[in-house]
Motif scaffolding. Structure first.
Motif, PDB file in Angstrom:
ATOM      1  N   LEU A 158       0.734  -1.261   0.103  1.00 49.12           N
ATOM      2  CA  LEU A 158      -0.015  -0.039   0.006  1.00 49.12           C
ATOM      3  C   LEU A 158       0.792   1.129  -0.035  1.00 49.12           C
ATOM      4  N   LEU A 159       0.584   2.175  -0.908  1.00 52.09           N
ATOM      5  CA  LEU A 159       1.200   3.324  -1.018  1.00 52.09           C
ATOM      6  C   LEU A 159       0.132   4.426  -0.480  1.00 52.09           C
ATOM      7  N   VAL A 160       0.775   5.282   0.727  1.00 53.99           N
ATOM      8  CA  VAL A 160      -0.232   6.196   1.078  1.00 53.99           C
ATOM      9  C   VAL A 160       0.551   7.562   1.092  1.00 53.99           C
ATOM     10  N   ASP A 161      -0.405   8.461   0.242  1.00 55.95           N
ATOM     11  CA  ASP A 161       0.247   9.874   0.247  1.00 55.95           C
ATOM     12  C   ASP A 161      -0.219  10.677   1.572  1.00 55.95           C
ATOM     13  N   ALA A 162       0.814  10.906   2.327  1.00 58.09           N
ATOM     14  CA  ALA A 162       0.571  11.584   3.402  1.00 58.09           C
ATOM     15  C   ALA A 162       1.283  13.018   3.620  1.00 58.09           C
ATOM     16  N   ASP A 163       1.333  13.386   2.385  1.00 56.05           N
ATOM     17  CA  ASP A 163       1.646  15.045   1.961  1.00 56.05           C
ATOM     18  C   ASP A 163       0.587  15.499   1.890  1.00 56.05           C
ATOM     19  N   LEU A 164      -0.120  15.905   3.162  1.00 53.84           N
ATOM     20  CA  LEU A 164      -1.421  16.740   2.900  1.00 53.84           C
ATOM     21  C   LEU A 164      -1.270  18.058   2.647  1.00 53.84           C
ATOM     22  N   ARG A 165       0.101  18.463   2.304  1.00 57.02           N
ATOM     23  CA  ARG A 165       0.166  19.938   2.230  1.00 57.02           C
ATOM     24  C   ARG A 165       0.339  20.077   0.794  1.00 57.02           C
ATOM     25  N   SER A 174      -0.932  18.591   9.986  1.00 58.49           N
ATOM     26  CA  SER A 174      -0.214  18.313  11.261  1.00 58.49           C
ATOM     27  C   SER A 174      -1.045  17.760  12.426  1.00 58.49           C
ATOM     28  N   GLU A 175      -2.054  18.261  12.813  1.00 60.41           N
ATOM     29  CA  GLU A 175      -3.039  17.739  13.794  1.00 60.41           C
ATOM     30  C   GLU A 175      -3.766  16.506  13.241  1.00 60.41           C
ATOM     31  N   LEU A 176      -4.146  16.599  11.871  1.00 58.65           N
ATOM     32  CA  LEU A 176      -4.574  15.129  11.290  1.00 58.65           C
ATOM     33  C   LEU A 176      -3.647  14.094  11.568  1.00 58.65           C
ATOM     34  N   LEU A 177      -2.618  14.231  11.162  1.00 60.82           N
ATOM     35  CA  LEU A 177      -1.585  13.174  10.887  1.00 60.82           C
ATOM     36  C   LEU A 177      -1.292  12.910  12.436  1.00 60.82           C
ATOM     37  N   GLY A 178      -1.228  13.510  13.587  1.00 65.32           N
ATOM     38  CA  GLY A 178      -1.197  12.969  14.897  1.00 65.32           C
ATOM     39  C   GLY A 178      -2.134  12.797  15.650  1.00 65.32           C
ATOM     40  N   SER A 179      -3.190  12.671  14.997  1.00 62.79           N
ATOM     41  CA  SER A 179      -4.653  12.219  15.721  1.00 62.79           C
ATOM     42  C   SER A 179      -4.597  10.892  16.144  1.00 62.79           C
ATOM     43  N   GLN A 180      -5.560  10.616  16.837  1.00 61.76           N
ATOM     44  CA  GLN A 180      -5.909   9.335  17.210  1.00 61.76           C
ATOM     45  C   GLN A 180      -6.456   8.441  15.963  1.00 61.76           C
ATOM     46  N   PRO A 181      -7.427   9.169  15.294  1.00 62.19           N
ATOM     47  CA  PRO A 181      -7.900   8.339  14.153  1.00 62.19           C
ATOM     48  C   PRO A 181      -6.685   7.871  13.060  1.00 62.19           C
ATOM     49  N   MET A 182      -5.714   8.796  13.036  1.00 63.91           N
ATOM     50  CA  MET A 182      -4.801   8.257  12.053  1.00 63.91           C
ATOM     51  C   MET A 182      -3.870   7.122  12.718  1.00 63.91           C
ATOM     52  N   GLU A 183      -3.553   7.102  14.109  1.00 64.96           N
ATOM     53  CA  GLU A 183      -3.021   6.172  14.678  1.00 64.96           C
ATOM     54  C   GLU A 183      -3.638   4.812  14.448  1.00 64.96           C
ATOM     55  N   ASP A 184      -5.029   4.801  14.724  1.00 66.25           N
ATOM     56  CA  ASP A 184      -5.946   3.717  14.484  1.00 66.25           C
ATOM     57  C   ASP A 184      -6.088   3.080  13.199  1.00 66.25           C
ATOM     58  N   LEU A 185      -6.105   4.189  12.099  1.00 63.63           N
ATOM     59  CA  LEU A 185      -6.067   3.633  10.769  1.00 63.63           C
ATOM     60  C   LEU A 185      -4.872   3.072  10.443  1.00 63.63           C
ATOM     61  N   PHE A 186      -3.734   3.902  10.709  1.00 64.40           N
ATOM     62  CA  PHE A 186      -2.294   3.059  10.221  1.00 64.40           C
ATOM     63  C   PHE A 186      -2.253   1.613  10.984  1.00 64.40           C
ATOM     64  N   ALA A 187      -2.697   1.481  12.198  1.00 63.02           N
ATOM     65  CA  ALA A 187      -2.502   0.046  12.524  1.00 63.02           C
ATOM     66  C   ALA A 187      -3.482  -0.849  11.953  1.00 63.02           C
ATOM     67  N   THR A 188      -4.715  -0.582  11.384  1.00 63.59           N
ATOM     68  CA  THR A 188      -5.419  -1.348  10.409  1.00 63.59           C
ATOM     69  C   THR A 188      -4.691  -1.775   9.202  1.00 63.59           C
ATOM     70  N   LEU A 189      -4.217  -0.535   8.686  1.00 61.33           N
ATOM     71  CA  LEU A 189      -3.313  -0.859   7.339  1.00 61.33           C
ATOM     72  C   LEU A 189      -2.335  -1.844   7.402  1.00 61.33           C
ATOM     73  N   VAL A 190      -1.489  -1.583   8.431  1.00 57.79           N
ATOM     74  CA  VAL A 190      -0.315  -2.287   8.725  1.00 57.79           C
ATOM     75  C   VAL A 190      -0.668  -3.845   8.772  1.00 57.79           C
ATOM     76  N   GLU A 191      -2.033  -3.888   9.475  1.00 59.98           N
ATOM     77  CA  GLU A 191      -2.630  -5.527   9.429  1.00 59.98           C
ATOM     78  C   GLU A 191      -2.947  -5.912   8.342  1.00 59.98           C
ATOM     79  N   ASP A 192      -3.445  -5.184   7.538  1.00 58.62           N
ATOM     80  CA  ASP A 192      -3.913  -5.593   6.175  1.00 58.62           C
ATOM     81  C   ASP A 192      -3.190  -5.727   5.044  1.00 58.62           C
ATOM     82  N   TYR A 193      -2.214  -5.115   5.087  1.00 56.84           N
ATOM     83  CA  TYR A 193      -1.246  -5.292   4.015  1.00 56.84           C
ATOM     84  C   TYR A 193       0.189  -5.685   4.508  1.00 56.84           C
ATOM     85  N   ASP A 194       1.080  -6.282   3.449  1.00 61.48           N
ATOM     86  CA  ASP A 194       2.594  -6.724   3.826  1.00 61.48           C
ATOM     87  C   ASP A 194       3.199  -5.744   3.810  1.00 61.48           C
TER      88      ASP A 194
END
Length: 471
Positions: A289-296, A347-367
């Motif tokens: 999975l390629l995630v574009d986290a450059d939100l700027r 910055s606030e979005l990337l450091g939020s709890q939803p971001m942490e929860d989402l990334f934990a899910t993505l790491v589980e779903d993808y190699d």
């Protein structure tokens, strides 16, 4: 400066050193050729006092003071004018002659120099008698006692066969030494004033992290280099695969199967590197999975030619699920999550709890998860995202990244204990063949080899953004 660094500077800037040596030796050779040669002849005479017609006082001898006086008057007209007349020279003809005397004997060494070897020998042999003729005039003791000074040759001067100056061999040797010193000095100055990253050694001098790959600069017709898809057997694609392999070795030590791809400043090719790396991971059979986290300044969607209006920010706001915004792209089937709409508080979005929860899910779903983030120096987003991943892949642009910027980025990361897993030196000069015995492959050839490349975008089933446009 360490010796290894000195050797690296000398070897990397050898052209400057060679140029200085060549110029110095050329100047020395031309100067030697244009310089009038000078020949040197030496004669030794013995000066003594003897009576005039047997009537003088035989007890008078020359003193050290007398010899020093004769040495001083050797180059005066009183001695040289009669010599010029005797040798048939024109009046005022320059004569270069000098003498050295001994403090214990009356022996005088005469040295004559001239552009003519014959003239040098004649002057050295002929000036002794003329010096003796006028010597008595400068000593009242000798003249008052009816004595005179006579010159007897002990070792006559021979005609020199080679000039004493200029000495071609010595001049070239000095030019070689001077050229080396000047060249090395200029190389060190150039190295000290060089503010850009130009080699792996420049990176190693700033960090202990390894350089995982050097990615060559290659021209593309479309402006975006996706070598894994467009030219899978080219040199750039092989370099990306090498980066993939080395990054997998690094991943063994972290075990988190995710990396942030960033750079010190913009325009260093981090997004293109992240995209190609993700394609190489997927091409090897890894669910990537390629995630574009450059939100700027998001650009992954533009690079791949997919719809980017919905993506990471859409999921973080709770307006869609990950499966609804993720695309499958290209023949490799890499999964892509665009950035979505640019938020006012990235910055606030990337450091939020939803971001942490989402990334934990993505790491589980993808190699494997590759995250494209903003550069380190302008903003703190990369530092925030790296906490969720296994490490940072730092991209440095050859002759683009300034050393002070890279050093500042490394210092900023070390301040928050963010470890850089490795570097990728981008835009490096291509070397050797395009690949290991293979040529390049055009887009048309690639499409004929695999129709999936021609189709480009394969959206996930049920994705609302499944209207990705082909490139």
């Amino acid at each position: 400066m360490r010796f290894t660094e000195f050797v690296s500077v000398v070897t990397s800037r050898w052209r400057i050193i060679v140029a200085c040596v060549v110029v110095a030796m050329a100047v020395a050779g031309v100067t030697t050729y244009l310089t009038t040669p000078v020949y040197t002849a030496q004669a030794t005479v013995y000066l003594s006092v003897e009576p005039v017609q047997g009537r003088g006082d035989g007890t008078v001898v020359l003193t050290t003071s007398d010899l020093e006086t004769y040495q001083s008057i050797l180059g005066t007209p009183a001695v040289l004018d009669p010599l010029r007349k005797d040798l048939g020279m024109v009046e005022g003809h320059p004569i270069d002659v000098e003498a050295s005397v001994s403090s214990s004997t009356s022996i005088v060494d005469i040295t004559a120099r001239s552009s003519s070897p014959q003239e040098a020998a004649e002057v050295a042999n002929g000036i002794g008698p003329h010096l003796a003729d006028v010597a008595g005039d400068f000593s009242t003791v000798i003249t008052s006692s009816n004595n005179r000074v006579v010159s007897r040759p002990l070792q006559p001067a021979s005609v020199p066969t080679s000039p004493t100056s200029p000495n071609l061999r010595n001049n070239l040797a000095l030019a070689l030494l001077g050229g080396l010193v000047l060249g090395v000095g200029l190389a060190l100055v150039r190295h000290a004033l060089d503010t850009k990253v130009r080699s792996e050694e420049d990176i190693k001098s700033l960090s202990d992290a390894p350089v995982l790959a050097t990615l060559p600069a290659e021209r593309t017709s479309g402006g975006v280099l996706l070598s894994i898809e467009h030219d899978p057997h080219g040199q750039h694609a092989e370099s990306v695969r090498r980066l993939r392999t080395n990054l997998l070795f690094v991943d063994v030590t972290t075990g988190r199967h995710s990396f942030v791809v960033t750079s010190a400043v913009p325009e260093e090719g981090k997004t293109t590197t992240a995209v190609n790396l993700a394609l190489a991971m997927a091409d090897a059979g890894t669910k990537t999975l390629l995630v574009d986290a450059d939100l700027r300044s998001p650009s992954v969607a533009d690079v791949l030619g997919i719809e980017g209006a919905v993506g990471l920010t859409t999921v973080l706001l709770g307006h869609a699920t990950p499966d609804e915004v993720i695309h499958r792209w290209g023949a490799s089937g890499v999964h892509v999550m665009p950035a979505g709409q640019v938020p006012p508080n990235p910055s606030e979005l990337l450091g939020s709890q939803p971001m942490e929860d989402l990334f934990a899910t993505l790491v589980e779903d993808y190699d494997f998860v590759i995250v494209d983030s903003p550069p380190v120096l302008p903003v703190v987003d990369a530092v925030i995202v790296q906490r969720l991943t296994g490490g940072i892949l730092m991209v440095a642009g050859h002759e683009r990244t300034k050393k002070r910027d890279l050093a500042s980025a490394m210092k900023q990361l070390s301040t928050v204990d963010a470890a850089v897993s490795g570097f990728a030196l981008n835009f490096a000069p291509a070397r050797g063949h395009r690949a290991y015995g293979y040529g390049g492959e055009t887009k048309k050839q690639a499409a004929g080899r695999d129709p999936a490349i021609a189709r480009k975008v394969v959206p996930e089933p049920g994705s609302p953004s499944g209207r990705g446009r082909p490139r």
